[in-house]
Design a protein around this motif. Structure first.
Motif, PDB file in Angstrom:
ATOM      1  N   GLY A  64      17.844  13.746  12.395  1.00 15.55           N
ATOM      2  CA  GLY A  64      17.374  13.349  11.075  1.00 15.55           C
ATOM      3  C   GLY A  64      18.486  13.455  10.061  1.00 15.55           C
ATOM      4  N   ASN A  65      18.234  12.941   8.876  1.00 17.63           N
ATOM      5  CA  ASN A  65      19.251  12.913   7.827  1.00 17.63           C
ATOM      6  C   ASN A  65      19.339  14.221   7.053  1.00 17.63           C
ATOM      7  OD1 ASN A  65      20.887  10.534   7.456  1.00 17.63           O
ATOM      8  ND2 ASN A  65      20.413  10.652   5.278  1.00 17.63           N
ATOM      9  N   SER A  66      18.405  15.137   7.332  1.00 22.53           N
ATOM     10  CA  SER A  66      18.361  16.438   6.652  1.00 22.53           C
ATOM     11  C   SER A  66      18.234  16.293   5.137  1.00 22.53           C
ATOM     12  CB  SER A  66      19.619  17.265   6.986  1.00 22.53           C
ATOM     13  OG  SER A  66      19.726  17.464   8.369  1.00 22.53           O
ATOM     14  N   ASP A  67      17.402  15.330   4.731  1.00 24.02           N
ATOM     15  CA  ASP A  67      17.252  15.081   3.302  1.00 24.02           C
ATOM     16  C   ASP A  67      15.860  14.503   3.044  1.00 24.02           C
ATOM     17  OD1 ASP A  67      17.763  14.754   0.605  1.00 24.02           O
ATOM     18  OD2 ASP A  67      18.677  12.784   0.873  1.00 24.02           O
ATOM     19  N   LYS A  68      15.060  15.185   2.228  1.00 30.33           N
ATOM     20  CA  LYS A  68      13.744  14.661   1.870  1.00 30.33           C
ATOM     21  C   LYS A  68      13.900  13.592   0.785  1.00 30.33           C
ATOM     22  CE  LYS A  68      11.632  18.386   0.621  1.00 30.33           C
ATOM     23  NZ  LYS A  68      10.548  19.256   0.098  1.00 30.33           N
ATOM     24  N   VAL A  69      13.284  12.432   1.013  1.00 35.39           N
ATOM     25  CA  VAL A  69      13.292  11.361   0.021  1.00 35.39           C
ATOM     26  C   VAL A  69      11.850  11.086  -0.388  1.00 35.39           C
ATOM     27  CG1 VAL A  69      13.817   8.937  -0.430  1.00 35.39           C
ATOM     28  CG2 VAL A  69      15.390  10.322   0.945  1.00 35.39           C
ATOM     29  N   ARG A  70      11.588  11.104  -1.688  1.00 36.86           N
ATOM     30  CA  ARG A  70      10.239  10.826  -2.176  1.00 36.86           C
ATOM     31  C   ARG A  70       9.902   9.364  -1.945  1.00 36.86           C
ATOM     32  NH1 ARG A  70       7.720  10.759  -8.081  1.00 36.86           N
ATOM     33  NH2 ARG A  70       9.573   9.494  -8.422  1.00 36.86           N
ATOM     34  N   LEU A  71       8.683   9.084  -1.480  1.00 43.33           N
ATOM     35  CA  LEU A  71       8.283   7.716  -1.172  1.00 43.33           C
ATOM     36  C   LEU A  71       8.448   6.793  -2.378  1.00 43.33           C
ATOM     37  CD1 LEU A  71       7.083   5.640   0.757  1.00 43.33           C
ATOM     38  CD2 LEU A  71       4.803   6.472   0.141  1.00 43.33           C
ATOM     39  N   LEU A  72       8.119   7.275  -3.563  1.00 36.26           N
ATOM     40  CA  LEU A  72       8.262   6.431  -4.750  1.00 36.26           C
ATOM     41  C   LEU A  72       9.728   6.100  -5.035  1.00 36.26           C
ATOM     42  CD1 LEU A  72       5.578   7.967  -7.145  1.00 36.26           C
ATOM     43  CD2 LEU A  72       5.423   5.899  -5.746  1.00 36.26           C
TER      44      LEU A  72
ATOM     45  N   ASP B 209       0.841  -1.193   0.000  1.00 36.61           N
ATOM     46  CA  ASP B 209       0.000   0.000   0.000  1.00 36.61           C
ATOM     47  C   ASP B 209       0.879   1.247   0.000  1.00 36.61           C
ATOM     48  OD1 ASP B 209      -2.287  -1.547   0.088  1.00 36.61           O
ATOM     49  OD2 ASP B 209      -2.443  -1.477   2.277  1.00 36.61           O
ATOM     50  N   ILE B 210       0.675   2.106  -0.977  1.00 34.74           N
ATOM     51  CA  ILE B 210       1.443   3.341  -1.103  1.00 34.74           C
ATOM     52  C   ILE B 210       0.467   4.504  -0.948  1.00 34.74           C
ATOM     53  CG2 ILE B 210       2.924   4.726  -2.591  1.00 34.74           C
ATOM     54  CD1 ILE B 210       3.852   2.167  -3.936  1.00 34.74           C
ATOM     55  N   TYR B 211       0.585   5.195   0.181  1.00 26.48           N
ATOM     56  CA  TYR B 211      -0.405   6.208   0.521  1.00 26.48           C
ATOM     57  C   TYR B 211      -0.146   7.546  -0.192  1.00 26.48           C
ATOM     58  CZ  TYR B 211      -2.058   2.872   3.935  1.00 26.48           C
ATOM     59  OH  TYR B 211      -2.562   1.737   4.526  1.00 26.48           O
ATOM     60  N   ASN B 212      -1.220   8.312  -0.293  1.00 22.83           N
ATOM     61  CA  ASN B 212      -1.224   9.600  -0.998  1.00 22.83           C
ATOM     62  C   ASN B 212      -0.696   9.439  -2.418  1.00 22.83           C
ATOM     63  OD1 ASN B 212      -1.952  12.351  -0.895  1.00 22.83           O
ATOM     64  ND2 ASN B 212       0.172  12.964  -0.617  1.00 22.83           N
ATOM     65  N   ASN B 213      -0.962   8.250  -2.991  1.00 20.96           N
ATOM     66  CA  ASN B 213      -0.526   7.926  -4.359  1.00 20.96           C
ATOM     67  C   ASN B 213       0.974   8.117  -4.550  1.00 20.96           C
ATOM     68  OD1 ASN B 213      -3.203   7.311  -5.461  1.00 20.96           O
ATOM     69  ND2 ASN B 213      -3.607   9.476  -5.103  1.00 20.96           N
ATOM     70  N   GLY B 214       1.709   7.958  -3.466  1.00 20.24           N
ATOM     71  CA  GLY B 214       3.164   8.061  -3.527  1.00 20.24           C
ATOM     72  C   GLY B 214       3.702   9.470  -3.426  1.00 20.24           C
TER      73      GLY B 214
ATOM     74  N   TYR C 280      -1.932   1.875  -4.964  1.00 20.35           N
ATOM     75  CA  TYR C 280      -1.926   3.298  -4.618  1.00 20.35           C
ATOM     76  C   TYR C 280      -3.187   3.647  -3.823  1.00 20.35           C
ATOM     77  CZ  TYR C 280       2.057   3.790  -7.704  1.00 20.35           C
ATOM     78  OH  TYR C 280       3.298   3.661  -8.282  1.00 20.35           O
ATOM     79  N   MET C 281      -2.972   4.366  -2.727  1.00 21.96           N
ATOM     80  CA  MET C 281      -4.037   4.655  -1.777  1.00 21.96           C
ATOM     81  C   MET C 281      -4.094   6.158  -1.484  1.00 21.96           C
ATOM     82  SD  MET C 281      -5.123   1.541  -0.610  1.00 21.96           S
ATOM     83  CE  MET C 281      -5.586   1.700   1.118  1.00 21.96           C
ATOM     84  N   PRO C 282      -5.245   6.655  -1.003  1.00 20.70           N
ATOM     85  CA  PRO C 282      -5.302   8.060  -0.566  1.00 20.70           C
ATOM     86  C   PRO C 282      -4.534   8.252   0.734  1.00 20.70           C
ATOM     87  CG  PRO C 282      -7.370   6.938  -0.083  1.00 20.70           C
ATOM     88  CD  PRO C 282      -6.546   5.976  -0.896  1.00 20.70           C
ATOM     89  N   MET C 283      -4.318   9.488   1.116  1.00 14.90           N
ATOM     90  CA  MET C 283      -3.631   9.807   2.368  1.00 14.90           C
ATOM     91  C   MET C 283      -4.394   9.222   3.550  1.00 14.90           C
ATOM     92  SD  MET C 283      -1.079  11.669   3.758  1.00 14.90           S
ATOM     93  CE  MET C 283      -0.696  13.263   3.023  1.00 14.90           C
ATOM     94  N   GLN C 284      -3.649   8.636   4.495  1.00  8.96           N
ATOM     95  CA  GLN C 284      -4.287   8.112   5.700  1.00  8.96           C
ATOM     96  C   GLN C 284      -4.570   9.229   6.693  1.00  8.96           C
ATOM     97  OE1 GLN C 284      -2.519   4.764   7.722  1.00  8.96           O
ATOM     98  NE2 GLN C 284      -4.043   3.522   6.682  1.00  8.96           N
ATOM     99  N   MET C 285      -5.635   9.047   7.455  1.00 10.59           N
ATOM    100  CA  MET C 285      -6.016  10.031   8.461  1.00 10.59           C
ATOM    101  C   MET C 285      -4.881  10.226   9.454  1.00 10.59           C
ATOM    102  SD  MET C 285      -9.609  10.152  10.542  1.00 10.59           S
ATOM    103  CE  MET C 285      -9.272   8.806  11.647  1.00 10.59           C
ATOM    104  N   GLY C 286      -4.556  11.495   9.739  1.00 11.84           N
ATOM    105  CA  GLY C 286      -3.516  11.814  10.704  1.00 11.84           C
ATOM    106  C   GLY C 286      -2.110  11.861  10.133  1.00 11.84           C
ATOM    107  N   ASP C 287      -1.954  11.445   8.858  1.00  6.58           N
ATOM    108  CA  ASP C 287      -0.622  11.435   8.252  1.00  6.58           C
ATOM    109  C   ASP C 287      -0.297  12.819   7.696  1.00  6.58           C
ATOM    110  OD1 ASP C 287       1.747  10.190   7.653  1.00  6.58           O
ATOM    111  OD2 ASP C 287       0.809   8.540   6.540  1.00  6.58           O
ATOM    112  N   VAL C 288       0.974  13.031   7.379  1.00  2.00           N
ATOM    113  CA  VAL C 288       1.408  14.302   6.798  1.00  2.00           C
ATOM    114  C   VAL C 288       2.148  14.020   5.498  1.00  2.00           C
ATOM    115  CG1 VAL C 288       1.555  15.502   9.003  1.00  2.00           C
ATOM    116  CG2 VAL C 288       3.563  14.276   8.152  1.00  2.00           C
TER     117      VAL C 288
END
Length: 349
Positions: A276-284, A220-225, A302-310
């Protein structure tokens, strides 16, 4: 204020109580400290939030070391927490045990109040009674909640938590500040950013993805990745904690200014530090790296964003570097490779 960077002090039998040593991060921190010559006492409740046999395996590994001892009890058990701490007499307490998981907090919110609020209060009381030299406690990047300005800095206002899990961790930060002010307990709170690595938790994305891909199940990949995370390798994380042990906050003198960018409280020996690693990594891209390491393509759901997630997290780790001279830097592809090697070895897959 003078540069607070210090060289790590020799362990020489220094006594550290760590809560959550059968857990993912606590296990790795205990291993590191034992290797450096610390005496470590663990405290863990072995809850069934996930596979207890994995927790037992971590604990058995630690118990092979002569410098390790442990208590099995719940954080909510005030008598057990105090008896364990009083018998061991630690110089430092590192409080990592908690009811973890953003999504589980939607189903079982009371578990978070019992463990993360009452349990943390019991640990703080033990620290107060023993007058420890340094109390270090885990918070989370989830406390930044609905904040959108990134990278997240420790001095940012963080009052918009989106889950009970995050709210209990923010409560821990407030409780800890009050105790640091009232009782003069040097206290460091660290905010973790998406920790991953060998011996990881089965509810974490990397573990779930690798397990599912190897078994031919969809992931399951939330917020469509369309999500980004600041993935932090567990070895880097515990190295940062180890170095922070030797940098207890000092209450500023009356009239002394706190340096820009430092979260040191003007009213207490208390500080918040991002790890933190100070680096944004895209989920995909994260999924692509897992597929490349496994040599298998995932079945993607591919799934919509889960409740409470950012949608994103991203740490400003400059304060950590200023305090310790260290910054996490493991490339996510290297970290994934190390997890996969452990997973295949541990499960024989």
């Amino acid at each position: 204020m003078s540069d607070p960077f210090v060289v790590a002090k020799p362990a020489a039998g220094r006594r550290v109580l760590i809560t959550g040593t059968a857990g993912f991060i606590g296990f790795h921190l205990a291993n590191l400290l034992l290797e450096e010559g610390f005496l470590v006492h663990g405290y863990d409740g072995f809850t069934d939030y996930y596979d207890v046999s994995l927790k037992r395996a971590r604990d058995e590994h630690l118990r092979r070391h002569p410098g390790f001892s442990a208590t099995e009890a719940m954080l909510e058990d005030e008598t057990a927490v105090w008896a364990s701490a009083e018998a061991f007499r630690p110089e430092v307490i590192v409080h990592l045990a908690a009811q973890a998981g953003v999504r589980y907090s939607l189903e079982q919110p009371r578990a978070y109040l019992d463990s993360n609020v009452i349990g943390t209060f019991n640990v703080m009381e033990a620290a107060r009674k023993l007058e420890v030299a340094h109390l270090l406690m885990a918070s989370t990047s989830s406390v930044y909640g609905a904040n959108e300005d990134m990278p997240f800095a420790e001095t940012d206002k963080a009052d918009t938590q989106l889950t009970i899990y995050a709210a209990t961790k923010k409560a821990n930060e407030s409780m800890a500040h009050a105790y640091a002010h009232l009782w003069g307990i040097p206290t460091t709170m660290f905010r973790f950013f998406t920790v991953y690595g060998p011996w990881g938790r089965p509810d974490l994305a990397l573990y779930k993805f690798v397990d599912a891909i190897l078994e031919g199940r969809p992931i399951d990949i939330y917020n469509n990745g369309q999500m980004h995370r600041d993935f932090t390798f567990v070895g880097d994380l515990v190295r940062a904690i180890r170095l922070l042990v030797d940098v207890p906050p000092v209450r500023p003198a009356v009239g002394e200014a706190v340096e820009d960018g430092d979260s040191l409280s003007p009213a207490a020996p208390y500080r918040v530090v991002n790890i933190g690693n100070s680096d944004k990594v895209r989920l995909l891209d994260f999924v692509d790296a897992i597929e490349a390491e496994l040599g298998v393509n995932a079945i993607r759901n591919y799934m919509p964003m889960q409740m409470g997630d950012v949608p994103a997290t991203w740490a400003d780790a400059s304060l950590l570097q200023r305090l310790t001279g260290y910054r996490p830097a493991t490339d996510v592809r290297d970290g994934i490779a190390r997890f996969v090697a452990w997973f295949r070895d541990y499960y024989g897959k």
